[in-house]
Structures are given as structure tokens and as C-alpha cells.
Scaffold this active site. Structure first.
Site, PDB file in Angstrom:
ATOM      1  N   HIS A 174      -9.052   4.289  -1.197  1.00 15.42           N
ATOM      2  CA  HIS A 174      -7.724   3.680  -1.022  1.00 15.42           C
ATOM      3  C   HIS A 174      -7.444   2.698  -2.159  1.00 15.42           C
ATOM      4  O   HIS A 174      -7.483   1.493  -1.985  1.00 15.42           O
ATOM      5  CB  HIS A 174      -7.686   2.993   0.345  1.00 15.42           C
ATOM      6  CG  HIS A 174      -6.381   2.363   0.693  1.00 15.42           C
ATOM      7  ND1 HIS A 174      -5.159   2.892   0.300  1.00 15.42           N
ATOM      8  CD2 HIS A 174      -6.079   1.259   1.426  1.00 15.42           C
ATOM      9  CE1 HIS A 174      -4.186   2.123   0.767  1.00 15.42           C
ATOM     10  NE2 HIS A 174      -4.710   1.121   1.441  1.00 15.42           N
ATOM     11  N   CYS A 188       0.834  -1.207   0.000  1.00 13.02           N
ATOM     12  CA  CYS A 188       0.000   0.000   0.000  1.00 13.02           C
ATOM     13  C   CYS A 188       0.866   1.254   0.000  1.00 13.02           C
ATOM     14  O   CYS A 188       0.355   2.367  -0.139  1.00 13.02           O
ATOM     15  CB  CYS A 188      -0.922   0.035   1.220  1.00 13.02           C
ATOM     16  SG  CYS A 188      -1.567  -1.557   1.678  1.00 13.02           S
ATOM     17  N   LYS A 211      -9.809   6.744   4.041  1.00 14.77           N
ATOM     18  CA  LYS A 211     -11.153   6.295   4.405  1.00 14.77           C
ATOM     19  C   LYS A 211     -12.234   6.834   3.473  1.00 14.77           C
ATOM     20  O   LYS A 211     -13.151   6.111   3.108  1.00 14.77           O
ATOM     21  CB  LYS A 211     -11.452   6.705   5.859  1.00 14.77           C
ATOM     22  CG  LYS A 211     -12.855   6.382   6.316  1.00 14.77           C
ATOM     23  CD  LYS A 211     -13.109   4.876   6.337  1.00 14.77           C
ATOM     24  CE  LYS A 211     -14.575   4.532   6.285  1.00 14.77           C
ATOM     25  NZ  LYS A 211     -15.169   4.638   4.958  1.00 14.77           N
TER      26      LYS A 211
END
Lengths: 132, 340, 378
Positions: free
Chosen positions: C325, C83, C321
Site C-alpha cells: 500500500h 490514500c 495487504k
């Protein structure tokens, strides 16, 4: 194939007997096994079977696991501190949420982890259960 | 055959989950119940390998982990049609220099393992062996077998008598014929059976014949035994066959388990033996007779010596008291009865 | 060595792009960024991406983008750090310009997740942790964070409700964020009522998956924003093997180096884009950077310390959020957002007078931490 059969075969002693490593220089123990000691940097390590008893630190009930575990949902996972101080994350067998309290004594057994479809291999490994 | 073998450790494992036969009858018959009250069912992550591991761990711990040279697993519910359970179990238990063999003979594959290893240790070809009977037996939904077909595993560590053995196996016989009371073809999920034909021509004929053979070869009679263990396909048959052979309620009752866990197939008589060994005293004689459809029966004479319990040892009967009931939907999901 | 400036930035709304491919997303966003940089000649392309091989059966993204942009001959490659891929790609672009070897470097973060179903997405995300020892035992990425959240709540005696202020802040800022996936405010009550995914993590306390791409053009030539420092640090891959699971060591290391190299004071930072994949991640990151005391970040969030207009706004365009993402693109989104804040083009989401910003992008559970400190060029 959601599991790599040869990788499973390579790791089977880690999965079923919980063979980790111990640093011959500083004595630190690791699970899963490491090739370089995380404490002192030594490469002089030996196989070490982990104790099968420990205490539950935290758990989660997972409703949407990865595809190879989808048919078993929900699955319960625990963060467990083994009696030698090593932490391990494991599925919890015969989970009963009432008994999944931080500090609960747990013990390792061997259960089925997953099956690779109808004709694929059956994968076994450690799971912990709460001692009565 | 005369044997010079000893039970050095034993273990019995029954999953924690039960389904009431009332619940099965509610779904398929609109009420009623089976011949037994409940049966034990394996969780979704249990099979004969995991249950064998559980029972073998207990047996090996009691026997103090001797150097096992043969692992024989008797079962009719193996995870693979081709790929031995014995070798998987050997690897998990950490015994690789060993024979690893799977056996099948309906409900008597476990006692076959016991008899074969007893023969091997008696002959001196191996020093220690592990005999296991384990099954996650399945009855076709709505079939009467569904009431009783249960899950469990029993394990025995065998060696030669050394003075510290749990019990001696002194004698064993087998009797087999081609009697088609129950069978399953290779690709079928559920067995077929001939209903009441499994009673007189199969169960009763083979069991009484093997036990009479045992009596005749050893010169023993029912009153020589403290306990008698018979295969328990339902609660009634073991008592009925015992009475016919001249055993009393007192001899028969301690082994009875079917009402609580159903028929655990290959594990059936080994689990019952574990229950009896838990309560037996030095010098007690045990008669054990298994039955497997197809059909055959193995009978044994066992003489109890003594058992040093670990501090943590929990008798089988006590472990059995801790169970959780599940409904038919959960059972159907776990045991693969829902089409996916 | 050169100083490193950001000439331009662009970000596609995070969404479900059913009709666009991975290459389409990258090409669209890159074209916008290049146009905004007045069509400068690109010397090098770096693509940040985590899961294209598994999700889209496509690797070789550097060449894919270069080819799609018609830039035959240009150097191009993909950078991966789970990520944290987007942040890591910007870091590599930063080093390229700083080295003096390249004048203009195009960095694109991209992820196309929505071609996968949920179990496959879960599997793809789990690849940030050990295949042999974490995925094998059934632990998904979200479940690792759930265990951490439970440990955090137990250790610091924090109620779940207090953790829910992070999604509330994110969603509030996303309402006016043009590229956010969920432009809708939520309350603590909403979060609490949402479906449990991995107890105690709920649907509204976990960052959503999505398709997205963001791009920046980095240049040795002075532009509106300068990157003062770009730091990457790592922590143990296997969360269970960490001696102190509640310490984000990668973030601590990267932050410390970033502060030293940029020579700024923490107090002078005007806003932060924190990697708020889950409330516990945002909390542990803020604590690792010394913004909150240990165990106190959720209380600080509840007290309004991180709201727009207060002392240290975070998640100014909605964070992971609410902006969304798209994992390997997220770090690039954060840089694009910081650019907008510092260039004064953040519109209704503008942090007034923003001069210094910090972005914090994480791969795995603080396994890789990427921190950038950026300043407005006066």
C-alpha cells in the site's frame, strides 16, 4: 516542531473547554465546532460548551503513535458518546484496561497532550477518564 | 494582619499513582524505606497546570463559580520558566478578566497565594480570587528528598464572608529570613539542600516563630483550636513542631498526610486544610502554619462555618483510598529521570 | 464526449527502493506504460500522490515527471485525495479524455514512504484526517480504524478471528503476483499471533507501507479495456462526527452512481479490487456496495465467497495487504491490475473469463471513495 503553535492557540478553547457549536436553526450540536450545520445546512451556529460526561463506545491501545506522542506509548484512545449524543475521540487518562469496557461512564479532564521537545511549548487538552 | 476573608470553596487533587519508598530504597540502597510509606506521583501527562485545574474545578464548583478576579498559582515546578501558569489556567477555567500570577517560595508558595488574595478581598480591591498551591516536586535520584518529594495541588476560592461561607480567614502572619536550607538555581533540574540544617534552623525556627507571632497578635492559644495544620515535609516534623508549641495529638492527627502521599510542596498545607475542612464542624477553629525553605512560614487563624455538599461530593480522604502503585522504572520514565 | 479506453498499464513491484528517488520511480513506470502503448504522444500527465511534500520534501510532481520524461510543454499536475490519490488521478484522467480535449493522458500513482521512519509515516498518514481535531488528540490513522473495528465487532458480534480471513485471501493471491510486496501465504493463526499495533489491529491485519508506482495510459482511441464509469464521493472528514460510523457513505454514493452510469448489474462483476487497508475497511466497503449483508462480510470471506475461482474474487494480486500500500499509488495499482485481468495478461492470477471488473479506492476512512467500473473490449 511537530505541533503548529499558532493553530493550537487558535483552537485552545475547543481543546481545553470543549467548546463546540450548536445550530440556531435545528438545534443540532457538534464537536469539534462546524461552520455549516451537518443536519440542516444552516450557517447560523453559536458556540456551545459540550457536556463533560459520557459513555465509552470503544477503545484502542495504540503502540505506535505519531511522533509527537511516541514517548508516551502506548496511548489509549476512546470513542466516547457524550451525554448530549455527540461522539468524540479522545485520549484516555489513567487508563486501566480492566475498566475500559463498552458502556463505562467517563468524564473529561485536562491533561498534557504533548510537549514540543525540551524547549518548545506544552500542549494541554481534554482527556477522558473512567469514573470509579 | 487582621483579615475579613472567607473560604467559599476548596479542592484537593492528588494523582492516582503512588510509589512505595521501599521501592525507591530497593533501587538505591539495597533495602529499607524512607520516613514515609508512599508518595504520590503525577502521571506522564500531569503537571502543575493539570493538577491545578483539577483542584480549582472542585473549589469553583463548591463556590458556585463566582466571578474570579485574581488567580495566583504557587509552585516550584512550573511548566515554563517564563510564561505564566496563572494565565493558562485562567483561560482553561474561562476567567479572562483576572490577574494571573505565579508565585514561588519553595513549599509555602500556596499559602502565600492564600494570604495575598485574603488581603485583596479584605481590602475590597477584588470580590473573588482563586489561590492555588501545586507541585510535582522532584528529588535528585538517590537523594533522601526522593523519598518524600510528591505531587499534588490544592485550591481555595476566597471572597468576603457572606453567611454561606465554608470558613472565615480571620488573621494571618508571615515570618521570613535568609536561611539557605534548600534551593535550586534557574537551569538545574533538582534542588540542593543542606541535609539536617533544614530542621532546627529552618523548619522549626520559622514555624514556631510565625505561630508565636500569630498567638501574640490574636491573643489565642493552642487550646482555642480544634485542629492544627503544619507543613509536612515528612511524617515526624509536623507532630514534633506541634508538640513544641503545645498542641495535642488530637489536634494534630486529622491533618496528617505525609505517610500516604509524601510532601506535595506548595500544595502541602492546602491539601491538609481540605482534608480537615471535610471533617470540621461549624464553629471549629483551625490553626494553619506553612513552611517554605529559604526560609519562611505563614500562619493563619481559620474559623469554620458550614459547607453544603453537592450530591456527588466525595471527601478527600475517600478519594485518597483509590490509588495504583507503580514501580521505580515507571516512575523514572514518567518523571523524566531517564536521559533521552 | 469520447469513450475512455486504457491503452496500457504498468506497475513496479511494491518494495523498498533505497537507491531510487520519487522521480526515478515515476519515470521508470511511466516509460514502461508509454512503451507498452506503442509510444503514443502524451497530451497530459496526471500524478496521484498523497505525501511527497512531507515525506520527500517535494511537490510539483506533474512538472517533475514531465521534465524527467523530457516532455517539455506537456500539461501536467498532481492530484491528492489521501490514500485515494491514485484513484482520483485516474478519475481526472478519465474526465480529461472523456471531455474530448485530450487524446492520450498518462496517469501515474506514486508514493515513496520508506525514506521516513515509522513515527513520521504515522504522522503522514494521519494527515488524511483533521490536523486540528484528530491528529491533535493523538489519534493516528490506524487507531481510527482500530476504534471502528472494535465498534464493528461489538455491534455485529463478530470475533477477531473471522476478520482475519481478509489478509489470508490477500496473501494467498500475492504468492503468484509479480509486483506484490509480500509474496507469502499466511494463515488465520499467523495473523492472530502477529504483534498488536492498535488493538485489535495487528501487524498482519494492516496494509504495509512501501515505495511504489503504477501507470496507465488512457486514450480516446479504442484499446483492450474500457472505463465504463469513474465516480468519486466523500463522507465526513472527522470519523467521530459521523452519525453512523459503521456506514461507508462515500462508498455507497460512489458505487450507486457507478452502477447507474455504467448500466451494468452488480451480479455481472467478475472481480473486485477492494481497498483492504484493514479487514474492517474491506468489510464495510463490501457491505456498502451490497455485496455482503451488514455485519456479514467477514463470514462471507471465511466461507470462501471472495477466493479466486469462486463467485466474486477480490484482491486478485494481493490487495493493499499483500501487494502493498504505497498510499497515493494504490488506486493506480488497482486500475493497472484490473487492466491486466481484463486484457487477459494476469498470468497465474488470471480470473478466468473476466469481462467486468470494479476497483474501490479509499482516501481516509471512507472519506473519499473512488470507484471505477471497467470492461474488456471484445
Amino acid at each position: 516542531m511537530n505541533v503548529i503553535p499558532i493553530a493550537y492557540w487558535r483552537n485552545r478553547k475547543v481543546y481545553t473547554r470543549m467548546i463546540g457549536t450548536k445550530c440556531k436553526d435545528c438545534g443540532a450540536e457538534f464537536f469539534p465546532p462546524v461552520r455549516v450545520c451537518k443536519k440542516c445546512g444552516s450557517r447560523n451556529l453559536e458556540e456551545k460548551e459540550m457536556p463533560k460526561n459520557g459513555s465509552l463506545l470503544a477503545y484502542t491501545k495504540l503502540s505506535e503513535p505519531a511522533q509527537e506522542f511516541k514517548e508516551y506509548a502506548p496511548i489509549y484512545l476512546g470513542l466516547i458518546r457524550l451525554d448530549n449524543g455527540v461522539n468524540v475521540i479522545s485520549m484516555i487518562a489513567d487508563a486501566d484496561e480492566e475498566k475500559l469496557k463498552a458502556g463505562a461512564r467517563v468524564q473529561a479532564t485536562v491533561r498534557k497532550w504533548t510537549e514540543d521537545g525540551k524547549g518548545g511549548l506544552v500542549y494541554y487538552g481534554y482527556k477522558f477518564r473512567v469514573l470509579q | 494582619m487582621n483579615l475579613n476573608a472567607a473560604i467559599l470553596g476548596y479542592g484537593a487533587y492528588v494523582p492516582i499513582y503512588r510509589i512505595r519508598t521501599e521501592e525507591i530504597a530497593r533501587v538505591w540502597h539495597g533495602g529499607g524505606a524512607g520516613p514515609n510509606r508512599m508518595k504520590a506521583i503525577a502521571s506522564y501527562d500531569e503537571d502543575i497546570l493539570t493538577m491545578s485545574y483539577e483542584s480549582a474545578s472542585q473549589a469553583l464548583s463548591m463556590a458556585n463559580y463566582p466571578k474570579i478576579q485574581a488567580i495566583l498559582v504557587g509552585s516550584e515546578s512550573k511548566p515554563y520558566a517564563v510564561k505564566p501558569t496563572g494565565s493558562i489556567l485562567s483561560d482553561i477555567l474561562g476567567y479572562n478578566s483576572t490577574l494571573g500570577v505565579d508565585l514561588e517560595f519553595a513549599c509555602k508558595a500556596g499559602t502565600e497565594a492564600m494570604q495575598l488574595i485574603s488581603g485583596m478581598v479584605s481590602a475590597g480591591t477584588i470580590d473573588y480570587g482563586l489561590a492555588i498551591g501545586a507541585d510535582t516536586a522532584q528529588g535528585r535520584p538517590a537523594d533522601e528528598l526522593e523519598f518524600t518529594a510528591g505531587s499534588g495541588a490544592g485550591a481555595i476560592v476566597l471572597g468576603r464572608p457572606n453567611g454561606r461561607e465554608v470558613a472565615k480567614i480571620k488573621h494571618s502572619v508571615s515570618y521570613v529570613t535568609d536561611t539557605p536550607d534548600f534551593w535550586r538555581r534557574p537551569h538545574d533540574q533538582y534542588p540542593m539542600h543542606l541535609g539536617r540544617f533544614t530542621g532546627e534552623p529552618a523548619y522549626f525556627t520559622h514555624t514556631t516563630t510565625s505561630v508565636k507571632m500569630l498567638f501574640s497578635e490574636t491573643g489565642m492559644k493552642p487550646s482555642d483550636f480544634k485542629y492544627a495544620i503544619f507543613h509536612q515535609p515528612n511524617p515526624r516534623f509536623p507532630v514534633e513542631v506541634g508538640k513544641r508549641l503545645g498542641f495535642t495529638d488530637e489536634q494534630l492527627r486529622p491533618a496528617l498526610l505525609n505517610d500516604d502521599i509524601g510532601n506535595t510542596y506548595s500544595a502541602n498545607t492546602i491539601i491538609a486544610l481540605a482534608k480537615v475542612l471535610d471533617m470540621a464542624d461549624t464553629g471549629d477553629m483551625i490553626m494553619l502554619a506553612s513552611f517554605g525553605s529559604g526560609a519562611g512560614s505563614d500562619a493563619f487563624v481559620i474559623e469554620v462555618n458550614s459547607r453544603d455538599d453537592d450530591d456527588g461530593y466525595v471527601p478527600f480522604s475517600e478519594r485518597l483510598r483509590n490509588y495504583r502503585e507503580v514501580d521505580y522504572a515507571t516512575y523514572a520514565r514518567w518523571r523524566g529521570k531517564i536521559l533521552k | 464526449m469520447s469513450r475512455v479506453f486504457i491503452s496500457s498499464a504498468s506497475a513496479l513491484p511494491v518494495s523498498e527502493y533505497w537507491t531510487k528517488s520519487l522521480a526515478d520511480l515515476m519515470t521508470d513506470v511511466a516509460s514502461k506504460a508509454i512503451d507498452a502503448a506503442n509510444g503514443v504522444k502524451i497530451d497530459k500527465i496526471i500524478v496521484g500522490n498523497m505525501m511527497s511534500g512531507y515525506a520527500n520534501h517535494q511537490e510539483h510532481l506533474g512538472a517533475l515527471l514531465a521534465s524527467s520524461l523530457g516532455m517539455r510543454g506537456v500539461e501536467a499536475m498532481k492530484v491528492e485525495a489521501a490514500c485515494g490519490s491514485g484513484g482520483a488521478a485516474v478519475h481526472e484522467g478519465y474526465l480529461s479524455v472523456k471531455s474530448g480535449e485530450y487524446e492520450n493522458v498518462l496517469v501515474v500513482g506514486v508514493e515513496k514512504m520508506k525514506d521516513m521512519d515509522t513515527p513520521k509515516t504515522t504522522k503522514a498518514l494521519a494527515m488524511a484526517e483533521s490536523s486540528d481535531f484528530t491528529q491533535a488528540v493523538g489519534a493516528s490513522f490506524i487507531s481510527l480504524n482500530a476504534l471502528l473495528m472494535r465498534l464493528y465487532m461489538n455491534s455485529y458480534n463478530v470475533e477477531e478471528e473471522l476478520m482475519d480471513y481478509f489478509p489470508v485471501i490477500a496473501h494467498k493471491n500475492a504468492v503468484t503476483s509479480p509486483h506484490a510486496q509480500y509474496r507469502k501465504a499466511v494463515t488465520v493463526e499467523d495473523v492472530k499471533r502477529s504483534q498488536v499495533i492498535a488493538d485489535p489491529i495487528r501487524l498482519l491485519s494492516s496494509a504495509p507501507s512501501g515505495d511504489g508506482a503504477a501507470a496507465v495510459v488512457l486514450s480516446a482511441k479504442e484499446g483492450p479495456v474500457e472505463i465504463l464509469s469513474s465516480e468519486i464521493a466523500t463522507n465526513d472528514l472527522i470519523v467521530a462526527q459521523r452519525e453512523e460510523p459503521l456506514r461507508f457513505l462515500a462508498t455507497e454514493f460512489a458505487f450507486k452512481r457507478a452502477m447507474q452510469k455504467s448500466g451494468i448489474n452488480v451480479q455481472d462483476i467478475d472481480f473486485m479490487e477492494v481497498h483492504d487497508a484493514f479487514p474492517v475497511v474491506a468489510s464495510l466497503a463490501l457491505e456498502a456496495m451490497g455485496i455482503s449483508k451488514r455485519g456479514k462480510a467477514p463470514q462471507d470471506a471465511a466461507d470462501g465467497r471472495f477466493n479466486m475461482g469462486s463467485e466474486l474474487p477480490i484482491l486478485t494480486f494481493g490487495g493493499l495487504k499483500a501487494r502493498g500500500h504505497p498510499v497515493g499509488a494504490t488506486g493506480a495499482y488497482q486500475i493497472a491490475e484490473a487492466f491486466m485481468q481484463l486484457a487477459g495478461t494476469a498470468g497465474q492470477n488470471q480470473v478466468k473469463g473476466a469481462k467486468l471488473g470494479l476497483t474501490h479506492n479509499v482516501g481516509g476512512v471512507d472519506t473519499t471513495a473512488v470507484i471505477h467500473v471497467l470492461r474488456r473490449v471484445e
